[in-house]
Scaffold this motif. Structure first.
Motif, PDB file in Angstrom:
ATOM      1  N   TYR A 226      -9.958   9.096  -5.166  1.00 60.84           N
ATOM      2  CA  TYR A 226     -10.116   7.730  -4.684  1.00 60.84           C
ATOM      3  C   TYR A 226      -9.097   6.769  -5.288  1.00 60.84           C
ATOM      4  O   TYR A 226      -8.924   5.645  -4.798  1.00 60.84           O
TER       5      TYR A 226
ATOM      6  N   ASN B  53      -7.093   3.443  -3.148  1.00 60.08           N
ATOM      7  CA  ASN B  53      -7.530   2.127  -3.626  1.00 60.08           C
ATOM      8  C   ASN B  53      -6.401   1.386  -4.339  1.00 60.08           C
ATOM      9  O   ASN B  53      -6.341   0.148  -4.300  1.00 60.08           O
TER      10      ASN B  53
ATOM     11  N   THR C 198      -4.388  -0.097  -1.618  1.00 67.55           N
ATOM     12  CA  THR C 198      -5.115  -1.258  -1.103  1.00 67.55           C
ATOM     13  C   THR C 198      -4.930  -2.460  -2.019  1.00 67.55           C
ATOM     14  O   THR C 198      -4.750  -3.597  -1.561  1.00 67.55           O
TER      15      THR C 198
ATOM     16  N   ASP D  66      -2.770   3.166   3.021  1.00 65.43           N
ATOM     17  CA  ASP D  66      -4.019   3.478   2.329  1.00 65.43           C
ATOM     18  C   ASP D  66      -4.963   4.289   3.212  1.00 65.43           C
ATOM     19  O   ASP D  66      -5.648   5.202   2.741  1.00 65.43           O
TER      20      ASP D  66
ATOM     21  N   GLY E  21     -14.369   1.750  -0.557  1.00 65.75           N
ATOM     22  CA  GLY E  21     -12.996   1.658  -0.063  1.00 65.75           C
ATOM     23  C   GLY E  21     -12.896   0.814   1.184  1.00 65.75           C
ATOM     24  O   GLY E  21     -11.951   0.024   1.345  1.00 65.75           O
TER      25      GLY E  21
ATOM     26  N   PHE F  74     -13.450  -2.833   0.107  1.00 69.28           N
ATOM     27  CA  PHE F  74     -12.290  -3.267  -0.675  1.00 69.28           C
ATOM     28  C   PHE F  74     -11.109  -3.547   0.242  1.00 69.28           C
ATOM     29  O   PHE F  74     -10.407  -4.553   0.098  1.00 69.28           O
ATOM     30  N   ASP F  75     -10.898  -2.660   1.202  1.00 69.82           N
ATOM     31  CA  ASP F  75      -9.803  -2.824   2.160  1.00 69.82           C
ATOM     32  C   ASP F  75      -9.975  -4.109   2.964  1.00 69.82           C
ATOM     33  O   ASP F  75      -9.006  -4.848   3.193  1.00 69.82           O
TER      34      ASP F  75
END
Length: 243
Positions: free
Chosen positions: A6, A10, A13, A49, A63, A66-67
């Motif tokens: 991960y 990330n 991102t 990403d 994810g 967060f994106d």
């Protein structure tokens, strides 16, 4: 402890968000060219990403969220600040009597961009499948704003032709905002440009990158017009069949 798979997607991102942050600083400083290029680089990170997550099978709800938060900065707030800065830069562009509209125009774009991301998060789950979009994706909205300014600047610098229009710029900004929160289906770019043979896809991408100052506006316009035409054509055909 976070699994190693991960970390890479990330981190990319996070780079997306950092570039959006740099774009905001550049816009406030009046360096619009840098602000635009930072947003474009953020688009590259936004594409990487997802590809990295698919390659590593590193999908997660964290994810996805967060994106979206990073996209809100890079493709929502950063372009909105850019719009505000350009329209308020009277000494650079010569705009007059727009003070009353500066905040509403730029805020509407930012608001619609964030609403677009919220809708996306509600109706999708983190997976390796990439479906069509409901409404125009927010990177395309940012591309509308950035590519127009980039295009008119390079045309003026290289050909001496001033194509910039305050009215057109405002109209494109508001159009991007409306399309992002609309329910018009937008196909993924690979489907829109499926007419390009796979053997020519890499040369095509290279050509677009080399001529990005021109091609970004042309490619973005084609992408939007294709989806709008498909939507209205299909709706007209459906209504005709029902009659």
């Amino acid at each position: 402890m976070v699994e190693r798979k991960y970390i890479a997607p990330n981190a990319i991102t996070a780079a997306n968000m950092f570039l959006g942050y740099l774009s905001i600083i550049a816009s406030i400083s009046g360096d619009f060219s840098k602000a635009i290029w930072f947003i474009i680089l953020a688009m590259v990170c936004d594409g990487l990403d997802g590809k990295t997550a698919r390659k590593l099978d590193a999908f997660s709800e964290f994810g996805k969220e967060f994106d979206s938060f990073c996209d809100a900065i890079s493709f929502g707030i950063a372009p909105a600040i850019l719009v505000y800065s350009i329209l308020s830069g009277t000494t650079v562009i010569g705009i007059q009597n727009l003070n009353a509209f500066l905040i509403p125009i730029s805020f509407i774009y930012a608001l619609c961009g964030v609403m677009r991301l919220v809708k996306f998060n509600i109706i999708t789950t983190a997976s390796s499948e990439k479906d069509d979009f409901s409404g125009m994706p927010i990177p395309s909205g940012a591309s509308v704003v950035c590519s127009y300014i980039l295009f008119v600047k390079v045309v003026k610098d290289n050909l001496g032709i001033d194509l910039y229009s305050v009215e057109i710029f405002i109209a494109l900004t508001l159009l991007a905002a409306i399309l992002m929160v609309s329910t018009i289906p937008f196909k993924t770019p690979d489907k829109v440009f499926s007419f390009i043979p796979k053997s020519l896809s890499i040369p095509f991408i290279v050509l677009v990158v080399i001529t990005l100052k021109y091609s970004m506006f042309i490619v973005t316009s084609y992408y939007i017009l294709y989806n709008l035409f498909a939507f209205f054509y299909n709706r007209g055909k459906k209504e005709s069949d029902e009659e």
